[in-house]
Design a protein around this motif. Sequence first.
Motif, PDB file in Angstrom:
ATOM      1  N   LEU A   1      -1.064 -34.507   5.316  1.00  0.00           N
ATOM      2  CA  LEU A   1      -2.414 -35.039   5.623  1.00  0.00           C
ATOM      3  C   LEU A   1      -3.043 -34.513   6.852  1.00  0.00           C
ATOM      4  O   LEU A   1      -4.235 -34.607   7.157  1.00  0.00           O
ATOM      5  CB  LEU A   1      -2.267 -36.653   5.835  1.00  0.00           C
ATOM      6  N   GLU A   2      -2.133 -34.121   8.054  1.00  0.00           N
ATOM      7  CA  GLU A   2      -2.493 -33.898   9.283  1.00  0.00           C
ATOM      8  C   GLU A   2      -1.990 -32.372   9.625  1.00  0.00           C
ATOM      9  O   GLU A   2      -2.575 -32.004  10.714  1.00  0.00           O
ATOM     10  CB  GLU A   2      -1.969 -34.928  10.356  1.00  0.00           C
ATOM     11  N   GLY A   3      -1.374 -31.559   8.971  1.00  0.00           N
ATOM     12  CA  GLY A   3      -0.825 -30.551   9.449  1.00  0.00           C
ATOM     13  C   GLY A   3      -1.792 -29.208   9.043  1.00  0.00           C
ATOM     14  O   GLY A   3      -1.156 -27.931   9.113  1.00  0.00           O
ATOM     15  N   GLY A   4      -2.995 -29.469   8.666  1.00  0.00           N
ATOM     16  CA  GLY A   4      -3.760 -28.357   8.236  1.00  0.00           C
ATOM     17  C   GLY A   4      -4.031 -27.412   9.271  1.00  0.00           C
ATOM     18  O   GLY A   4      -4.108 -26.110   9.160  1.00  0.00           O
ATOM     19  N   TYR A   5      -4.047 -27.735  10.359  1.00  0.00           N
ATOM     20  CA  TYR A   5      -4.592 -26.819  11.674  1.00  0.00           C
ATOM     21  C   TYR A   5      -3.338 -26.066  11.716  1.00  0.00           C
ATOM     22  O   TYR A   5      -3.271 -24.645  12.096  1.00  0.00           O
ATOM     23  CB  TYR A   5      -4.657 -27.912  12.988  1.00  0.00           C
ATOM     24  N   ALA A   6      -2.042 -26.341  11.818  1.00  0.00           N
ATOM     25  CA  ALA A   6      -0.981 -25.772  12.143  1.00  0.00           C
ATOM     26  C   ALA A   6      -0.867 -24.705  10.931  1.00  0.00           C
ATOM     27  O   ALA A   6      -0.254 -23.461  11.193  1.00  0.00           O
ATOM     28  CB  ALA A   6       0.235 -26.360  12.176  1.00  0.00           C
ATOM     29  N   HIS A   7      -0.964 -24.929   9.802  1.00  0.00           N
ATOM     30  CA  HIS A   7      -0.824 -23.943   8.416  1.00  0.00           C
ATOM     31  C   HIS A   7      -1.843 -22.652   8.818  1.00  0.00           C
ATOM     32  O   HIS A   7      -1.552 -21.559   8.548  1.00  0.00           O
ATOM     33  CB  HIS A   7      -1.305 -24.868   7.104  1.00  0.00           C
ATOM     34  N   MET A   8      -3.121 -23.305   9.183  1.00  0.00           N
ATOM     35  CA  MET A   8      -4.154 -22.355   9.802  1.00  0.00           C
ATOM     36  C   MET A   8      -3.623 -21.260  10.841  1.00  0.00           C
ATOM     37  O   MET A   8      -3.600 -20.045  10.486  1.00  0.00           O
ATOM     38  CB  MET A   8      -5.374 -22.990  10.156  1.00  0.00           C
ATOM     39  N   HIS A   9      -3.197 -21.871  11.888  1.00  0.00           N
ATOM     40  CA  HIS A   9      -2.706 -21.152  12.951  1.00  0.00           C
ATOM     41  C   HIS A   9      -1.407 -20.229  12.607  1.00  0.00           C
ATOM     42  O   HIS A   9      -1.497 -19.031  13.065  1.00  0.00           O
ATOM     43  CB  HIS A   9      -2.213 -22.210  14.029  1.00  0.00           C
ATOM     44  N   ALA A  10      -0.502 -20.690  11.666  1.00  0.00           N
ATOM     45  CA  ALA A  10       0.498 -20.046  11.238  1.00  0.00           C
ATOM     46  C   ALA A  10       0.338 -18.918  10.179  1.00  0.00           C
ATOM     47  O   ALA A  10       1.157 -17.993  10.003  1.00  0.00           O
ATOM     48  CB  ALA A  10       1.795 -20.889  10.638  1.00  0.00           C
ATOM     49  N   THR A  11      -0.679 -18.996   9.507  1.00  0.00           N
ATOM     50  CA  THR A  11      -1.190 -18.227   8.273  1.00  0.00           C
ATOM     51  C   THR A  11      -2.277 -17.052   8.470  1.00  0.00           C
ATOM     52  O   THR A  11      -2.135 -15.860   8.101  1.00  0.00           O
ATOM     53  CB  THR A  11      -1.082 -18.809   7.114  1.00  0.00           C
ATOM     54  N   LYS A  12      -3.382 -17.750   9.341  1.00  0.00           N
ATOM     55  CA  LYS A  12      -4.716 -16.897   9.153  1.00  0.00           C
ATOM     56  C   LYS A  12      -5.199 -17.135  10.681  1.00  0.00           C
ATOM     57  O   LYS A  12      -6.231 -17.694  11.003  1.00  0.00           O
ATOM     58  CB  LYS A  12      -5.651 -17.482   8.222  1.00  0.00           C
ATOM     59  N   PRO A  13      -4.584 -16.890  11.735  1.00  0.00           N
ATOM     60  CA  PRO A  13      -5.214 -17.153  13.179  1.00  0.00           C
ATOM     61  C   PRO A  13      -6.234 -16.096  13.383  1.00  0.00           C
ATOM     62  O   PRO A  13      -6.980 -16.835  14.139  1.00  0.00           O
ATOM     63  CB  PRO A  13      -3.772 -16.753  14.034  1.00  0.00           C
TER      64      PRO A  13
ATOM     65  N   SER B   1      -8.852 -17.356  25.173  1.00  0.00           N
ATOM     66  CA  SER B   1      -7.547 -17.248  24.995  1.00  0.00           C
ATOM     67  C   SER B   1      -7.128 -18.244  23.850  1.00  0.00           C
ATOM     68  O   SER B   1      -5.847 -18.193  23.290  1.00  0.00           O
ATOM     69  CB  SER B   1      -6.583 -17.924  26.115  1.00  0.00           C
ATOM     70  N   ILE B   2      -8.235 -18.505  23.202  1.00  0.00           N
ATOM     71  CA  ILE B   2      -7.901 -19.548  22.064  1.00  0.00           C
ATOM     72  C   ILE B   2      -7.054 -18.711  20.785  1.00  0.00           C
ATOM     73  O   ILE B   2      -6.010 -19.177  20.109  1.00  0.00           O
ATOM     74  CB  ILE B   2      -9.220 -20.122  21.393  1.00  0.00           C
ATOM     75  N   GLY B   3      -7.522 -17.450  20.553  1.00  0.00           N
ATOM     76  CA  GLY B   3      -7.134 -16.503  19.504  1.00  0.00           C
ATOM     77  C   GLY B   3      -5.516 -16.231  19.972  1.00  0.00           C
ATOM     78  O   GLY B   3      -4.676 -16.364  19.050  1.00  0.00           O
ATOM     79  N   SER B   4      -5.362 -15.892  21.024  1.00  0.00           N
ATOM     80  CA  SER B   4      -3.880 -15.493  21.631  1.00  0.00           C
ATOM     81  C   SER B   4      -2.938 -16.632  21.516  1.00  0.00           C
ATOM     82  O   SER B   4      -1.776 -16.518  21.561  1.00  0.00           O
ATOM     83  CB  SER B   4      -3.961 -14.683  22.728  1.00  0.00           C
ATOM     84  N   SER B   5      -3.588 -17.692  21.742  1.00  0.00           N
ATOM     85  CA  SER B   5      -2.756 -19.023  22.015  1.00  0.00           C
ATOM     86  C   SER B   5      -2.406 -19.359  20.482  1.00  0.00           C
ATOM     87  O   SER B   5      -0.945 -19.638  20.230  1.00  0.00           O
ATOM     88  CB  SER B   5      -3.602 -20.082  22.768  1.00  0.00           C
ATOM     89  N   ILE B   6      -3.209 -19.317  19.659  1.00  0.00           N
ATOM     90  CA  ILE B   6      -2.466 -19.786  18.293  1.00  0.00           C
ATOM     91  C   ILE B   6      -1.561 -19.017  17.493  1.00  0.00           C
ATOM     92  O   ILE B   6      -0.902 -19.091  16.663  1.00  0.00           O
ATOM     93  CB  ILE B   6      -3.690 -20.206  17.414  1.00  0.00           C
TER      94      ILE B   6
ATOM     95  N   MET C   1       0.914 -17.832  18.745  1.00  0.00           N
ATOM     96  CA  MET C   1       2.421 -18.194  18.709  1.00  0.00           C
ATOM     97  C   MET C   1       3.047 -18.979  17.364  1.00  0.00           C
ATOM     98  O   MET C   1       3.909 -18.943  17.077  1.00  0.00           O
ATOM     99  CB  MET C   1       2.443 -19.002  19.966  1.00  0.00           C
ATOM    100  N   TYR C   2       1.812 -19.488  16.771  1.00  0.00           N
ATOM    101  CA  TYR C   2       2.356 -20.212  15.426  1.00  0.00           C
ATOM    102  C   TYR C   2       2.706 -19.228  14.413  1.00  0.00           C
ATOM    103  O   TYR C   2       3.736 -19.699  13.725  1.00  0.00           O
ATOM    104  CB  TYR C   2       1.458 -21.121  14.972  1.00  0.00           C
ATOM    105  N   TRP C   3       2.094 -18.436  14.571  1.00  0.00           N
ATOM    106  CA  TRP C   3       2.518 -17.322  13.554  1.00  0.00           C
ATOM    107  C   TRP C   3       3.849 -16.667  13.766  1.00  0.00           C
ATOM    108  O   TRP C   3       4.700 -16.399  13.099  1.00  0.00           O
ATOM    109  CB  TRP C   3       1.412 -15.956  13.651  1.00  0.00           C
ATOM    110  N   GLU C   4       3.994 -16.492  15.025  1.00  0.00           N
ATOM    111  CA  GLU C   4       5.521 -15.884  15.615  1.00  0.00           C
ATOM    112  C   GLU C   4       6.588 -16.914  15.290  1.00  0.00           C
ATOM    113  O   GLU C   4       7.614 -16.586  15.038  1.00  0.00           O
ATOM    114  CB  GLU C   4       5.136 -15.472  16.991  1.00  0.00           C
ATOM    115  N   ASN C   5       6.320 -18.054  15.587  1.00  0.00           N
ATOM    116  CA  ASN C   5       7.379 -19.083  15.503  1.00  0.00           C
ATOM    117  C   ASN C   5       7.526 -19.391  14.012  1.00  0.00           C
ATOM    118  O   ASN C   5       8.669 -19.741  13.584  1.00  0.00           O
ATOM    119  CB  ASN C   5       6.779 -20.606  16.188  1.00  0.00           C
ATOM    120  N   ARG C   6       6.725 -19.018  13.128  1.00  0.00           N
ATOM    121  CA  ARG C   6       6.962 -19.323  11.410  1.00  0.00           C
ATOM    122  C   ARG C   6       7.923 -18.125  11.057  1.00  0.00           C
ATOM    123  O   ARG C   6       8.828 -18.410  10.220  1.00  0.00           O
ATOM    124  CB  ARG C   6       5.624 -19.288  10.821  1.00  0.00           C
ATOM    125  N   LEU C   7       7.502 -17.055  11.867  1.00  0.00           N
ATOM    126  CA  LEU C   7       8.643 -15.850  11.460  1.00  0.00           C
ATOM    127  C   LEU C   7       9.814 -15.919  12.239  1.00  0.00           C
ATOM    128  O   LEU C   7      10.856 -15.471  11.569  1.00  0.00           O
ATOM    129  CB  LEU C   7       7.946 -14.601  11.812  1.00  0.00           C
TER     130      LEU C   7
END
Length: 384
Positions: A234-246, A299-304, A306-312
């Motif tokens: 319900l609330e994690g859409g932001y993180a899924h976007m960060h981690a898959t399509k930053p 820095s918004i693009g480079s900040s998010i 990190m979600y991609w990198e943490n997923r890997l």
Amino acid sequence: MQTKPFQIAVPDADIHDLRRRIKATRWAPATLSPAWQQGIETAWLRELAAHWADRFDWRAAERGLNRQPQFLADIDGQRVHYVHRRGMGPAPYPIVITHGWPGSFFEFHALVDLLCDPAASGGDPADAFDVVVPSLPGFAFSQAPAQGGTSAFQVADLWASLMRGLGYERFGAQGGDLGAGVSVALAARHADVVDGIHLNFLPSSYEPATGAAQSPLTSAEANYLREKNEWVALEGGYAHMHATKPLTLAASLNDSPIGLAAWIAEKFRAWSDCGGDIERVFPKDELLTNISLYWHTQSIGSSIQMYWENRLQPMRFAEGQRVLPPVGFAHFPKEINHPPRSWLERTFDVVQWTDMPGGGHFAALEKPTLLAAEIRRFFRALRP
């Protein structure tokens, strides 16, 4: 390691351009849904935008940020921005504190004061800390990594080098959100120099060993995993976007100040102990100082990223793997997840656990006095 003093100085042209962009916003039509049900509430966002364009004083915010001693370090070619404040006491203890997203080093302005000079607020000078607050790579004034692969684990290696370069042979670590992951990684990879870590959040990717050799899940642990999955749905859409399509997201947020403000401010309301009234906890000027740091540093693009990198590189622990330095945990009631103590104890030596009386995800901004007291109490036993 090479270091040099640093002061924030945003060009006047950037401030004028920001105001022009805000005033030229093409507002999305409002829906008929109840306020905040589908995300940011449009009427409130318009108020925030008007304040940002006409009343918010970036120069005053900049002066406030510059009151903390800031530096830039070159660590093997990576530029790291950090606050380094010496403690006022007989033997200040060194600690590195790491922020998360959508926060910044600004989150800790009150906490740094409390930790460095406890006597100023009626505390014991013997509890003083030397505080180091770095900006994560790709956040604010820290350089974005030149290549992929910088997850919480690699940041922990950077922080260990930073603390060593500052002359600290041993130190403690503290963090929430992404900073909790960095702190855990510091304890896991640098137990020879990290005395202990204090957390106010459990990294979302944390996964202890749960094989046949381990104790079966308790009912509290099973409920936690179920509630965590429901929250993600319900609330994690932001993180899924960060981690898959930053990059897709960054293209819009880096161009639109109102899009950026909506993406960040909605999380400050949803994740805090504000009872639905965001300004009860975060004044507009405080929100806009943090948001403006993302805007002015692009820095918004480079900040998010990190979600991609943490997923890997998720925070998974193998059978029999233990993190040796002791752990303290402050459980704030409006945090976004609520792990039971036993879930942490599958991997960590939890020596201090406190159910806090109030506060949420942004503990250092919401409840700095309570958080400072917990940090002091935890590290008291670990000081030399």
